[in-house]
Design an enzyme around this catalytic site. Sequence first.
Site, PDB file in Angstrom:
ATOM      1  N   ASP A   1       0.868  -1.188   0.000  1.00  0.00           N
ATOM      2  CA  ASP A   1       0.000   0.000   0.000  1.00  0.00           C
ATOM      3  C   ASP A   1       0.901   1.234   0.000  1.00  0.00           C
ATOM      4  OD1 ASP A   1      -3.125   0.769   1.357  1.00  0.00           O
ATOM      5  OD2 ASP A   1      -1.570   2.257   1.038  1.00  0.00           O
TER       6      ASP A   1
ATOM      7  N   ASP B   1      -3.895   2.340  -5.110  1.00  0.00           N
ATOM      8  CA  ASP B   1      -2.535   2.305  -4.563  1.00  0.00           C
ATOM      9  C   ASP B   1      -2.231   1.046  -3.763  1.00  0.00           C
ATOM     10  OD1 ASP B   1      -3.862   2.790  -2.131  1.00  0.00           O
ATOM     11  OD2 ASP B   1      -2.217   4.023  -1.383  1.00  0.00           O
ATOM     12  N   GLU B   2      -3.022  -0.021  -3.943  1.00  0.00           N
ATOM     13  CA  GLU B   2      -2.707  -1.225  -3.172  1.00  0.00           C
ATOM     14  C   GLU B   2      -2.939  -2.480  -3.993  1.00  0.00           C
ATOM     15  OE1 GLU B   2      -5.440  -2.112   0.102  1.00  0.00           O
ATOM     16  OE2 GLU B   2      -6.783  -0.587  -0.680  1.00  0.00           O
TER      17      GLU B   2
HETATM   18  P1  TTP Z   1      -5.174   5.143   1.095  1.00  0.00           P
HETATM   19  O1  TTP Z   1      -4.180   4.098   0.759  1.00  0.00           O
HETATM   20  O2  TTP Z   1      -6.289   4.792   2.023  1.00  0.00           O
HETATM   21  O3  TTP Z   1      -4.467   6.398   1.735  1.00  0.00           O
HETATM   22  P2  TTP Z   1      -3.054   7.039   1.403  1.00  0.00           P
HETATM   23  O4  TTP Z   1      -2.264   6.232   0.430  1.00  0.00           O
HETATM   24  O5  TTP Z   1      -3.239   8.471   1.016  1.00  0.00           O
HETATM   25  O6  TTP Z   1      -2.347   7.031   2.822  1.00  0.00           O
HETATM   26  P3  TTP Z   1      -1.769   5.777   3.622  1.00  0.00           P
HETATM   27  O7  TTP Z   1      -0.302   6.074   3.790  1.00  0.00           O
HETATM   28  O8  TTP Z   1      -2.496   5.777   4.919  1.00  0.00           O
HETATM   29  O9  TTP Z   1      -2.030   4.556   2.804  1.00  0.00           O
HETATM   30  O10 TTP Z   1      -5.834   5.683  -0.238  1.00  0.00           O
HETATM   31  C1  TTP Z   1      -5.106   5.801  -1.465  1.00  0.00           C
HETATM   32  C2  TTP Z   1      -5.537   7.050  -2.172  1.00  0.00           C
HETATM   33  O11 TTP Z   1      -6.945   7.020  -2.396  1.00  0.00           O
HETATM   34  C3  TTP Z   1      -5.286   8.324  -1.401  1.00  0.00           C
HETATM   35  O12 TTP Z   1      -3.962   8.819  -1.604  1.00  0.00           O
HETATM   36  C4  TTP Z   1      -6.330   9.244  -1.929  1.00  0.00           C
HETATM   37  C5  TTP Z   1      -7.486   8.335  -2.298  1.00  0.00           C
HETATM   38  N1  TTP Z   1      -8.540   8.399  -1.280  1.00  0.00           N
HETATM   39  C6  TTP Z   1      -9.589   9.287  -1.464  1.00  0.00           C
HETATM   40  O13 TTP Z   1      -9.658   9.977  -2.481  1.00  0.00           O
HETATM   41  N2  TTP Z   1     -10.544   9.376  -0.486  1.00  0.00           N
HETATM   42  C7  TTP Z   1     -10.506   8.651   0.668  1.00  0.00           C
HETATM   43  O14 TTP Z   1     -11.402   8.777   1.539  1.00  0.00           O
HETATM   44  C8  TTP Z   1      -9.417   7.725   0.837  1.00  0.00           C
HETATM   45  C9  TTP Z   1      -9.321   6.904   2.104  1.00  0.00           C
HETATM   46  C10 TTP Z   1      -8.465   7.632  -0.149  1.00  0.00           C
HETATM   47 MG    MG Z   2      -2.107   4.147   0.656  1.00  0.00          MG
END
Ligand code: TTP
Ligand code: MG
Length: 375
Positions: free
Chosen positions: A30, A128-129
């Site tokens: 992720d 992103d995962e």
């Molecule tokens: P995530 O992997 O949940 O968050 P992240 O990568 O920004 O942070 P983390 O280090 O905690 O993993 O989500 C991936 C992307 O999805 C995030 O960069 C932006 C988008 N996203 C949204 O647009 N709205 C949301 O509510 C969430 C949770 C994510």
């Molecule tokens: Mg992320």
Amino acid sequence: MTSVPGPGSCPATLPVPRELPREQIILHVDMDSFYASVEVRRRSELRNKPVVIGADPKGGRGRGVVCTCSYEARAFGIRSAMPVSQAYVLCPQAVFLPPDFDLYSRVSAEIMDLLRSLGYRFLQVSIDEAFLDISPCGSYGSAAVLAGRIQEMITCRFGLTCSVGVAPGKTVAKIASDHKKPCGLTVVEPQGVRQFLEPMPVRKIPGVGKKSEAQLLELGIRTVGDLAAHDIQTLIGRFGRSAVSLQVLARGTDTGELEEYNGVKSVSRETTFEADTDDPDLLSATLEALADAVHRNLAEESLRFRTVTVKIRYQGFQTRTKSRSLSRFTDSKDPIRTCSKTLLHEMNDGRKVRLIGIRLSSFEKQDPYQMTLGV
Ligand code: TTP
Ligand code: MG
């Protein structure tokens, strides 16, 4: 550049298993603060600053929600899905940037191509995962080495960091990747699963949101361990049959295989107007009806989607399409409506329109990993 071993070519120093291991080893990657990190990568002056991806806060009166923010911004209490106005109150000096979805989709596709190219069974689950079935590594020692190399490779190639979890199943691997963010690497071996999960709050289980958490608390269930040990009949009485899958997740015993969805490739509907039109109300109403229709199909197939494409054919037959991929899979109608409206708006240049259509693609089947309690 570090070379990452494929399934048939684990590093020379690592033992190559003679036969397929019985227990699977799943790796979950992720990306860290993904949208924000992509922005920081292209504007190095933002490094180490609080960066928020969301609409302009307009001095605290702006509308819209935060997509994500850098870890520096998280130190001020800013979180995804929070109103940007609230984020502004928490940290007015943060840099607020509008999202550039096309850029994030491109970077995501490059990262996913790299992960897929490693040759393991692969499943992308959001922008992103992704999961990799790295069972051919044969041992958790080799798996940990591979995980570290994947992190190095992503940093070298893309200038971005990610966190990785390694475990015997998808849910535990996902919880593990979140355990030590950012840049974390957490390996949970089969004998350590219970100890790892038990003290965690139930919210850590994917699919358990605020409402489910409150309902579980009413039953005195606060931790994953409480949930794992709770009487299943009481849980079924409260939540219905989904309680069974939920308890499986809590016990860390979901060891279902990784399967990339290979069924329906797209669901689409289009309409040709009786007479070419530039009437915005007619276009908008037609798009709504198409969104309803594709959404019904989606539900019939029990699918979740990530990509919306709008097709527009102008008077004279010139045809354009434009797509947008959501950050995660969903089965709800709202994103189909909002996304298709935005795409139509971006393509509509005032010419009369002969046909419009909506197509959904990038599917996954509903599975227990995405299960919610339906509240
Ligand atoms: P995530 O992997 O949940 O968050 P992240 O990568 O920004 O942070 P983390 O280090 O905690 O993993 O989500 C991936 C992307 O999805 C995030 O960069 C932006 C988008 N996203 C949204 O647009 N709205 C949301 O509510 C969430 C949770 C994510
Ligand atoms: Mg992320």
